[in-house]
Scaffold this active site. Structure first.
Site, PDB file in Angstrom:
ATOM      1  CE  LYS A 276      -3.197   2.544   3.081  1.00 53.16           C
ATOM      2  NZ  LYS A 276      -4.056   2.472   4.288  1.00 53.16           N
ATOM      3  CG  ASP A 281      -5.651   7.724   4.588  1.00 51.53           C
ATOM      4  OD1 ASP A 281      -6.584   8.294   3.972  1.00 51.53           O
ATOM      5  OD2 ASP A 281      -5.812   6.716   5.314  1.00 51.53           O
ATOM      6  CE  LYS A 288      -6.784   8.444   7.902  1.00 48.84           C
ATOM      7  NZ  LYS A 288      -7.428   7.308   8.597  1.00 48.84           N
ATOM      8  CG  ASP A 299      -1.923   5.172   4.992  1.00 48.88           C
ATOM      9  OD1 ASP A 299      -1.774   4.132   5.656  1.00 48.88           O
ATOM     10  OD2 ASP A 299      -3.003   5.517   4.489  1.00 48.88           O
ATOM     11  CG  ASP A 358     -10.089   7.059   6.503  1.00 48.91           C
ATOM     12  OD1 ASP A 358      -8.990   7.067   5.897  1.00 48.91           O
ATOM     13  OD2 ASP A 358     -10.215   7.263   7.727  1.00 48.91           O
ATOM     14  CD  GLU A 360      -6.644   4.964   2.418  1.00 47.66           C
ATOM     15  OE1 GLU A 360      -7.665   4.968   3.131  1.00 47.66           O
ATOM     16  OE2 GLU A 360      -5.499   4.835   2.891  1.00 47.66           O
ATOM     17  NE  ARG A 362     -10.293  -1.660   3.647  1.00 52.14           N
ATOM     18  CZ  ARG A 362     -10.847  -1.852   4.831  1.00 52.14           C
ATOM     19  NH1 ARG A 362     -12.036  -2.415   4.933  1.00 52.14           N
ATOM     20  NH2 ARG A 362     -10.208  -1.509   5.937  1.00 52.14           N
TER      21      ARG A 362
HETATM   22  N1  BES Z   1      -4.229   4.342   6.914  1.00 54.63           N
HETATM   23  C1  BES Z   1      -5.388   4.027   7.708  1.00 54.63           C
HETATM   24  C2  BES Z   1      -5.093   3.029   8.807  1.00 54.63           C
HETATM   25  C3  BES Z   1      -4.094   3.460   9.863  1.00 54.63           C
HETATM   26  C4  BES Z   1      -4.551   4.008  11.036  1.00 54.63           C
HETATM   27  C5  BES Z   1      -2.748   3.273   9.685  1.00 54.63           C
HETATM   28  C6  BES Z   1      -3.655   4.384  12.002  1.00 54.63           C
HETATM   29  C7  BES Z   1      -1.845   3.642  10.662  1.00 54.63           C
HETATM   30  C8  BES Z   1      -2.305   4.194  11.817  1.00 54.63           C
HETATM   31  C9  BES Z   1      -6.479   3.442   6.813  1.00 54.63           C
HETATM   32  O1  BES Z   1      -6.522   3.911   5.520  1.00 54.63           O
HETATM   33  C10 BES Z   1      -7.775   3.796   7.439  1.00 54.63           C
HETATM   34  O2  BES Z   1      -8.124   4.909   7.430  1.00 54.63           O
HETATM   35  N2  BES Z   1      -8.473   2.780   7.969  1.00 54.63           N
HETATM   36  C11 BES Z   1      -9.717   2.961   8.571  1.00 54.63           C
HETATM   37  C12 BES Z   1     -10.640   1.923   7.995  1.00 54.63           C
HETATM   38  C13 BES Z   1     -12.083   2.151   8.321  1.00 54.63           C
HETATM   39  C14 BES Z   1     -12.600   3.360   7.574  1.00 54.63           C
HETATM   40  C15 BES Z   1     -12.862   0.931   7.946  1.00 54.63           C
HETATM   41  C16 BES Z   1      -9.559   2.761  10.068  1.00 54.63           C
HETATM   42  O3  BES Z   1      -8.761   1.922  10.479  1.00 54.63           O
HETATM   43  O4  BES Z   1     -10.211   3.477  10.812  1.00 54.63           O
HETATM   44 ZN    ZN Z   2      -4.779   4.607   4.756  1.00 54.22          ZN
HETATM   45 MN    MN Z   3      -7.693   5.610   5.275  1.00 62.08          MN
END
Ligand code: BES
Ligand code: ZN
Ligand code: MN
Length: 510
Positions: A276, A281, A288, A299, A358, A360, A362
């Site tokens: 990824k 992000d 966020k 990210d 968010d 993204e 995947r």
């Molecule tokens: N990049 C984030 C995940 C992340 C969070 C990485 C904290 C490192 C530290 C990812 O893209 C994300 O935003 N995930 C969301 C998914 C949700 C919307 C289903 C999450 O984990 O809240």
């Molecule tokens: Zn992310």
């Molecule tokens: Mn995200």
């Protein structure tokens, strides 16, 4: 003139000197003065070399350990100044003993940290313990020292004064260790360094194209390497609607970068690492919370680990075929951005209902994973991503989450994780989760319709939708591992480069 310059540069590159801090190896006994570092086992037990030194100085070390209540715990280091004829003695606790390559790397890293912290001039002489079953102990300790010595900005600001004090590793088979470090250790350290440089860069500079340019520069001259880059048009032609969709809210367009290294026979299927690469992000339209959003510049740590591992394999001329894929995009919320509820068609033809922009990572991995299977028919494909906050809730910063559709691959990853000291913990993808991501208006949705559920497993289940039937696949969720707020034995605070060492070991079957 130009040809000569290039030849010189090429030979410097081949020796790995470009990244060289002063590290030496010797078979000599420890010096009788100056600065030395010794391993200390549980209950303050010195090894034979240490005992010999202590006997010469009237057991002053044993006395100091008692006075300081130092017991040789595996995380404890004690620095003594002015003991007997020694300016400095660094005692490195190893607890029940060092057991693996990773333990030796930690040991060397802690020695390097002690050297850089102490004010004393001159070299630090490190007495390396021997571990049964590990042949080049001191080479691994030296690699650990290189990891620990990493400084962000080194690649961009060479004018900074360097710490030129040497680390001298004392070991029985110095020539062996020196050779192993020159061929493998330095290459691995260069791979880790590339990953950390990419991860650390602020995102105003770090666009998808910047990632491509930096990676190209790092691989310049590497034997057996070919680089392929797809721009938006090429991706559109291939139907990569998921990766393109994530990138369309940014003024800086997405890229798909593939770095292939061929160190084995041309007909041998490569192992593929698909990372990824979200260069920032924001969450997109599903924006966020500003609190802590800044750390979303890491990210793209999965993509960084993928290219870092292949750099290590190439520089060390490993007899394997491997390919790193970086699925690169910036997740921004401009007027062209995708919206919650939008439907995207991925390269495989599968359609995705984007319920949360968010989620993204995947999406970009779906197209990256499909592309590498179509184009390179890998023997195994491993996706690696800072994918979910949920994996941090489950496993903290102790383990990366490991998902797999194949027990043999999962076992090989567990083994490599142990070898490399990059711990992973298996997590499930339950059939119920695979059902829950099915959508009405599209084939799958990128999050569940209502909040809750096993977040890390949902992400993995989604990615698995793009695994071809016969491809052994695994997924590492490194959201809790990619960045540390205080230093570890082998990394300063900041970018870790988690996965480089694991993938390097995995590709070699170690
Ligand atoms: N990049 C984030 C995940 C992340 C969070 C990485 C904290 C490192 C530290 C990812 O893209 C994300 O935003 N995930 C969301 C998914 C949700 C919307 C289903 C999450 O984990 O809240
Ligand atoms: Zn992310
Ligand atoms: Mn995200």
């Amino acid at each position: 003139m130009r040809a000569i310059t290039l030849a010189v540069l090429a030979s410097v590159w081949a020796m790995g000197e470009a990244s060289g801090e002063p590290i030496r190896f010797t078979g000599d006994a420890a010096p009788a003065t100056g600065a030395i570092a010794l391993p200390v086992g549980a209950d303050g037990v010195l090894d034979d070399a240490g005992k010999e030194i202590d006997a010469r100085i009237n057991n002053a070390i044993a006395g100091a350990m008692r006075a300081a209540d130092f017991n040789g715990g595996a995380r404890d280091t004690l620095t003594l100044y002015g003991i007997g004829p020694y300016q400095r003695i660094v005692l490195i606790g190893v607890g029940d003993g060092l057991k693996s390559r990773g333990d030796l790397e930690d040991f060397g890293g802690r020695a390097a940290q002690a050297l850089s912290e102490g004010a004393a001039p001159g070299a630090l002489h490190v007495i390396v313990p021997n571990i049964a079953g590990v042949e080049t102990d001191a080479a691994h300790a030296a690699a650990g020292a290189s990891f620990a010595n990493y400084k962000y900005g080194e690649a961009f600001d060479r004018a900074k004064p360097a710490d030129n004090r040497a680390l001298v590793f004392h070991t029985a088979n110095a020539a062996n260790d020196e050779a192993a470090f020159a061929t493998r250790g330095r290459a691995l350290a260069d791979g880790v360094k590339l990953a950390r440089d990419l991860i650390s860069e602020p995102s105003n500079i770090k666009s998808p194209q910047w990632f491509v340019d930096q990676t190209r520069a790092a691989f310049r001259g590497a034997p057996g390497v070919t680089i392929e880059v797809l721009d938006e048009r090429q991706m559109a032609r291939l139907g990569m609607g998921a990766l393109l969709g994530v990138g369309q809210g940014s003024t800086r367009p997405p890229r798909l970068l593939a770095v292939r290294y061929m160190g084995a026979a041309a007909d041998e299927a490569p192992i593929a690492f698909v990372g990824k690469g979200i260069t920032f992000d924001t969450g997109g339209i599903s924006l966020k919370d500003p609190q802590g959003m800044w750390d979303m510049r890491y990210d793209m740590a999965g993509a960084a680990a993928s290219v870092g591992a292949v750099l290590s394999l190439a520089k060390s001329k490993a007899p394997v075929n491997a390919i790193a894929v970086a699925a690169l995009a910036e997740n921004m919320p401009d007027g062209g951005a995708i919206r919650p509820g939008d439907v995207l068609q991925s390269m495989s033809g599968k359609t995705i209902e984007v319920l949360n922009t968010d989620a993204e990572g995947r999406l970009v991995l779906a197209d990256g994973l499909w592309w590498v299977q179509e184009r390179h028919k890998p023997r195994a494909a491993i996706t690696i991503a800072t994918l979910t906050g949920a994996v941090r809730t489950a496993l903290g910063d102790d383990y990366a989450g490991l998902f797999a559709n194949n027990d043999a691959l999962a076992d090989a990853i567990q083994k490599a994780a142990t070898t490399a000291n990059e711990p992973v913990w298996p997590l499930p993808i339950h059939e119920s989760v695979r059902k829950d991501i099915k959508a009405d208006v599209a084939d799958v949705r990128n999050v569940l319709a209502s909040p809750g559920g096993p977040g890390a497993s949902i992400g993995a289940a989604f990615i698995q939708e793009w695994v071809k039937n016969d491809t052994p696949w695994a997924h590492l969720d490194i959201a809790g591992m990619a960045w540390v707020t205080s230093r570890t034995p082998t990394a300063p605070a900041g970018a870790v480069g988690f996965g480089v060492r694991l993938f390097d070991a995995l590709a070699r079957g170690e």
